[in-house]
Design a protein around this motif. Structure first.
Motif, PDB file in Angstrom:
ATOM      1  N   TYR A 360      20.329  -3.342  11.621  1.00 17.84           N
ATOM      2  CA  TYR A 360      19.484  -2.287  11.071  1.00 17.84           C
ATOM      3  C   TYR A 360      18.693  -2.804   9.877  1.00 17.84           C
ATOM      4  N   ASP A 361      17.536  -2.203   9.653  1.00 15.54           N
ATOM      5  CA  ASP A 361      16.752  -2.531   8.463  1.00 15.54           C
ATOM      6  C   ASP A 361      17.404  -1.963   7.211  1.00 15.54           C
ATOM      7  N   ALA A 362      18.013  -0.806   7.343  1.00 15.46           N
ATOM      8  CA  ALA A 362      18.732  -0.184   6.220  1.00 15.46           C
ATOM      9  C   ALA A 362      19.777   0.754   6.799  1.00 15.46           C
ATOM     10  N   LEU A 363      20.746   1.099   5.961  1.00 17.95           N
ATOM     11  CA  LEU A 363      21.892   1.875   6.415  1.00 17.95           C
ATOM     12  C   LEU A 363      22.281   2.869   5.335  1.00 17.95           C
ATOM     13  N   PHE A 364      22.669   4.061   5.762  1.00 20.46           N
ATOM     14  CA  PHE A 364      23.226   5.067   4.849  1.00 20.46           C
ATOM     15  C   PHE A 364      24.717   5.144   5.142  1.00 20.46           C
ATOM     16  N   THR A 365      25.520   4.738   4.183  1.00 18.77           N
ATOM     17  CA  THR A 365      26.951   4.556   4.411  1.00 18.77           C
ATOM     18  C   THR A 365      27.760   5.527   3.560  1.00 18.77           C
ATOM     19  N   PHE A 366      28.837   6.043   4.124  1.00 17.23           N
ATOM     20  CA  PHE A 366      29.653   7.042   3.450  1.00 17.23           C
ATOM     21  C   PHE A 366      31.126   6.809   3.771  1.00 17.23           C
ATOM     22  N   ILE A 367      31.974   7.023   2.794  1.00 21.13           N
ATOM     23  CA  ILE A 367      33.404   7.129   3.063  1.00 21.13           C
ATOM     24  C   ILE A 367      33.676   8.569   3.481  1.00 21.13           C
ATOM     25  N   TYR A 368      34.462   8.750   4.531  1.00 21.87           N
ATOM     26  CA  TYR A 368      34.726  10.077   5.086  1.00 21.87           C
ATOM     27  C   TYR A 368      35.153  11.059   3.998  1.00 21.87           C
ATOM     28  N   SER A 369      34.529  12.240   4.045  1.00 26.05           N
ATOM     29  CA  SER A 369      34.836  13.305   3.100  1.00 26.05           C
ATOM     30  C   SER A 369      35.279  14.531   3.887  1.00 26.05           C
ATOM     31  N   PRO A 370      36.542  14.962   3.769  1.00 22.52           N
ATOM     32  CA  PRO A 370      37.003  16.131   4.551  1.00 22.52           C
ATOM     33  C   PRO A 370      36.282  17.396   4.146  1.00 22.52           C
ATOM     34  N   ARG A 371      35.869  18.173   5.145  1.00 16.33           N
ATOM     35  CA  ARG A 371      35.174  19.438   4.929  1.00 16.33           C
ATOM     36  C   ARG A 371      36.052  20.573   5.439  1.00 16.33           C
ATOM     37  N   LEU A 398      27.754  -6.669   4.402  1.00 13.68           N
ATOM     38  CA  LEU A 398      27.100  -7.141   5.620  1.00 13.68           C
ATOM     39  C   LEU A 398      25.700  -6.561   5.741  1.00 13.68           C
ATOM     40  N   GLN A 399      25.562  -5.259   5.477  1.00 17.10           N
ATOM     41  CA  GLN A 399      24.237  -4.647   5.586  1.00 17.10           C
ATOM     42  C   GLN A 399      23.272  -5.205   4.545  1.00 17.10           C
ATOM     43  N   ASN A 400      23.761  -5.447   3.335  1.00 16.19           N
ATOM     44  CA  ASN A 400      22.899  -6.041   2.307  1.00 16.19           C
ATOM     45  C   ASN A 400      22.361  -7.393   2.767  1.00 16.19           C
ATOM     46  N   GLN A 401      23.228  -8.177   3.390  1.00 12.09           N
ATOM     47  CA  GLN A 401      22.807  -9.483   3.892  1.00 12.09           C
ATOM     48  C   GLN A 401      21.738  -9.325   4.970  1.00 12.09           C
ATOM     49  N   ALA A 455      -1.790  -4.912   2.123  1.00 10.25           N
ATOM     50  CA  ALA A 455      -0.995  -5.603   1.105  1.00 10.25           C
ATOM     51  C   ALA A 455      -0.375  -6.861   1.707  1.00 10.25           C
ATOM     52  N   LYS A 456      -0.535  -7.971   0.998  1.00 16.32           N
ATOM     53  CA  LYS A 456       0.131  -9.202   1.404  1.00 16.32           C
ATOM     54  C   LYS A 456       1.499  -9.239   0.731  1.00 16.32           C
ATOM     55  N   ILE A 457       2.544  -9.404   1.535  1.00 22.42           N
ATOM     56  CA  ILE A 457       3.914  -9.395   1.017  1.00 22.42           C
ATOM     57  C   ILE A 457       4.224 -10.774   0.426  1.00 22.42           C
ATOM     58  N   THR A 458       4.599 -10.776  -0.835  1.00 26.95           N
ATOM     59  CA  THR A 458       4.839 -12.034  -1.551  1.00 26.95           C
ATOM     60  C   THR A 458       6.302 -12.255  -1.914  1.00 26.95           C
ATOM     61  N   GLY A 459       7.129 -11.213  -1.789  1.00 26.61           N
ATOM     62  CA  GLY A 459       8.536 -11.349  -2.138  1.00 26.61           C
ATOM     63  C   GLY A 459       9.337 -10.189  -1.577  1.00 26.61           C
ATOM     64  N   SER A 460      10.669 -10.297  -1.676  1.00 28.76           N
ATOM     65  CA  SER A 460      11.516  -9.251  -1.103  1.00 28.76           C
ATOM     66  C   SER A 460      12.864  -9.234  -1.799  1.00 28.76           C
ATOM     67  N   SER A 461      13.584  -8.121  -1.597  1.00 24.00           N
ATOM     68  CA  SER A 461      14.969  -7.986  -2.045  1.00 24.00           C
ATOM     69  C   SER A 461      15.714  -7.229  -0.951  1.00 24.00           C
ATOM     70  N   ASN A 462      16.983  -6.889  -1.213  1.00 23.83           N
ATOM     71  CA  ASN A 462      17.740  -6.089  -0.238  1.00 23.83           C
ATOM     72  C   ASN A 462      17.070  -4.748   0.026  1.00 23.83           C
ATOM     73  N   TRP A 463      16.442  -4.192  -1.004  1.00 21.73           N
ATOM     74  CA  TRP A 463      16.001  -2.802  -0.957  1.00 21.73           C
ATOM     75  C   TRP A 463      14.498  -2.622  -0.823  1.00 21.73           C
ATOM     76  N   ALA A 464      13.709  -3.645  -1.113  1.00 18.71           N
ATOM     77  CA  ALA A 464      12.272  -3.414  -1.199  1.00 18.71           C
ATOM     78  C   ALA A 464      11.497  -4.701  -0.941  1.00 18.71           C
ATOM     79  N   LEU A 465      10.181  -4.515  -0.786  1.00 17.56           N
ATOM     80  CA  LEU A 465       9.238  -5.619  -0.653  1.00 17.56           C
ATOM     81  C   LEU A 465       8.333  -5.637  -1.898  1.00 17.56           C
TER      82      LEU A 465
END
Length: 470
Positions: A360-371, A398-401, A455-465
């Motif tokens: 995945y390009d990005a992930l929304f991750t959660f520890i289970y929360s009982p409802r 893993l997702q950050n990588q 826009a020409k992409i010149t750099g990147s991080s885990n979260w953004a370009l």
């Protein structure tokens, strides 16, 4: 639900409009225009609901503020999806005792999904005596009447009926900006995933008439909106209750045909209803963003069955394969729950391997929360909190990588971006989004906000370009 029971009659909506006008006449006679503050927690549907609340407040004569100390009316739109969101709301509501003490005439209102939970409404009634009005999502359209009752009777009002929900058309809207917009196409959910409270607080699936949706999109496009997101708890179920032989793929094609220079996004999609027809429509329609949020939740078949997700790992991976055949550059995001009751670390390894396979390009991750009130809340849950946290950290690492590697592949490319705001990071002056929804930090004149640029992409991080304007 019968269709006639779903739509709120015009005479009931007219009555609310009359109440708004009466309150406007009353408020316009005050020496100073009163101020309202609307604070929103949770999902995009809550954001869309808050825009309608602002619309009604505006028609009643209120201006807006971000300062709870100067607000005459405070509306907090709550979320019930996770315990953390509920605790944040309760903490912030508790702190409002100080503003209420300084300004006794202040009216504090709580609405949204958490207020539709009986135990939460009862907690507010007993322990938060400074709250004046509590109402659930089903009666949002009655907000003028409920607020009028508080103003007239000087007593607390609680309105959280247990019903399947209806649709109110024609409510006024005050959007946060003109560049992007949420458009609700349906409400409620029929899926009853065992961990999820949404069907209990949002009611049954009910679709808006396609022409009402298209009318809203046409208006947004005519006003210059560039990024329109179609909303529903499960957009892929759209139309099943209409009796019109129109599904979500058909609606997507109709929206794509609306004149204007805008992108179409949508969320959320349930994998059990994501069809080949939908994928082919996405690939064919030039305005549909090359982006899909397709929540998988887990990678192990036993856990998926316990979650009542109605698909297995192989079916999900086959959907991803077929979609990428049609749209090789599709940006994929997903949701994953770690530590569902009974999940073992061995089963969690299947989630990690699915993540490595899909990338995945990005992930929304959660520890289970009982409802409270959901089937999963009653299941045995032997895994320790410490082990769940360790698994969660492995997932995030893993997702950050993967995200870093995916983003690094953009470097050197020139992409179309929508400049959507000014930047506050101190290093760049502008923020932008690619068609696939990736955040790009840029430098340029703020007059460019609201325009398409290269826009020409010149750099990147885990979260953004990071890029430079061409």
């Amino acid at each position: 639900m019968k269709r006639n029971d779903v739509l709120i009659p015009a005479e009931e909506l007219d009555r609310q409009r009359e109440i708004r006008q009466q309150l406007y006449q009353r408020i316009s006679r005050l020496p100073e225009q009163p101020l309202a503050m609307v604070d929103t927690y949770g999902c995009q549907q809550n954001e869309a609901d808050s825009e309608q609340i602002r619309g009604m407040l505006s028609e009643m004569g209120y201006a807006f503020t971000e300062d709870e100390g100067e607000a005459d009316v405070i509306v907090i739109n709550t979320c019930a999806v996770r315990e953390h969101a509920e605790m944040r709301v309760l903490g912030n509501v508790g702190a409002l005792t100080h503003t209420k003490r300084r300004k006794p005439s202040q009216i504090i209102c709580l609405c949204g999904c958490a207020m539709q939970e009986p135990h939460m409404a009862e907690k507010i009634k007993k322990s938060f005596r400074h709250v004046d009005l509590v109402f659930g999502p089903h009666v949002l359209w009655k907000f003028p009447e409920l607020l009028s009752q508080v103003l007239d009777k000087q007593k607390r009002v609680f309105e959280t009926p247990d019903d399947p929900g209806r649709i109110a058309e024609g409510l006024p809207v005050v959007r946060q900006g003109k560049l992007k917009a949420w458009v609700s196409i349906m409400y409620g959910c029929n899926n009853f995933c065992t961990y999820c409270i949404v069907p209990y607080v949002r009611g049954r699936e009910r679709s808006r008439e396609p022409e009402r949706i298209l009318e809203e999109v046409r208006q947004l496009a005519a006003e210059g909106c560039k990024d329109i997101t179609l909303l529903g708890q499960n957009v892929n179920s759209y139309g099943k209750d209409l009796g019109l032989d129109i599904d979500f793929a058909d609606l997507l094609e109709m929206v794509n045909a609306v004149p204007g220079d805008f992108l179409i996004r949508f969320m959320s999609s349930h994998p059990k209803d994501a069809s080949q027809k939908l994928f082919e429509t996405m690939a064919r329609c030039e305005k549909v963003a090359p982006q899909l949020h397709l929540p998988v939740q887990a990678g192990n078949d036993r856990v998926l069955k316990a979650m009542n997700r109605h698909y297995d790992r192989a079916a999900y991976l086959d959907e991803i394969r077929r979609l990428r055949e049609l749209m090789p550059d599709i940006v994929l995001t997903s949701d994953i729950i770690v530590g569902f009751p009974g999940e073992t670390t061995e089963e969690f390894e299947d989630t990690l391997s699915l993540l490595a396979e899909v990338r995945y390009d990005a992930l929304f991750t959660f520890i289970y929360s009982p409802r409270e009130g959901t089937p999963a809340a009653m299941l045995p849950d032997p895994m320790s909190k410490e082990e769940k946290n360790r698994n969660f950290q492995r997932l995030v690492a893993l997702q950050n990588q993967i995200s870093a590697e995916k983003h690094a592949a953009y470097v050197g490319k020139t992409l179309r971006v929508l400049v959507d705001g000014e930047n506050a990071d101190g290093k760049h002056t502008l923020t932008a989004r690619t068609d696939g929804g990736r955040l790009v930090h840029l430098n340029g004149d703020k007059a460019l906000v609201g325009t398409w640029q290269q826009a020409k992409i010149t750099g990147s991080s885990n979260w953004a370009l990071f890029g430079e304007l061409v």
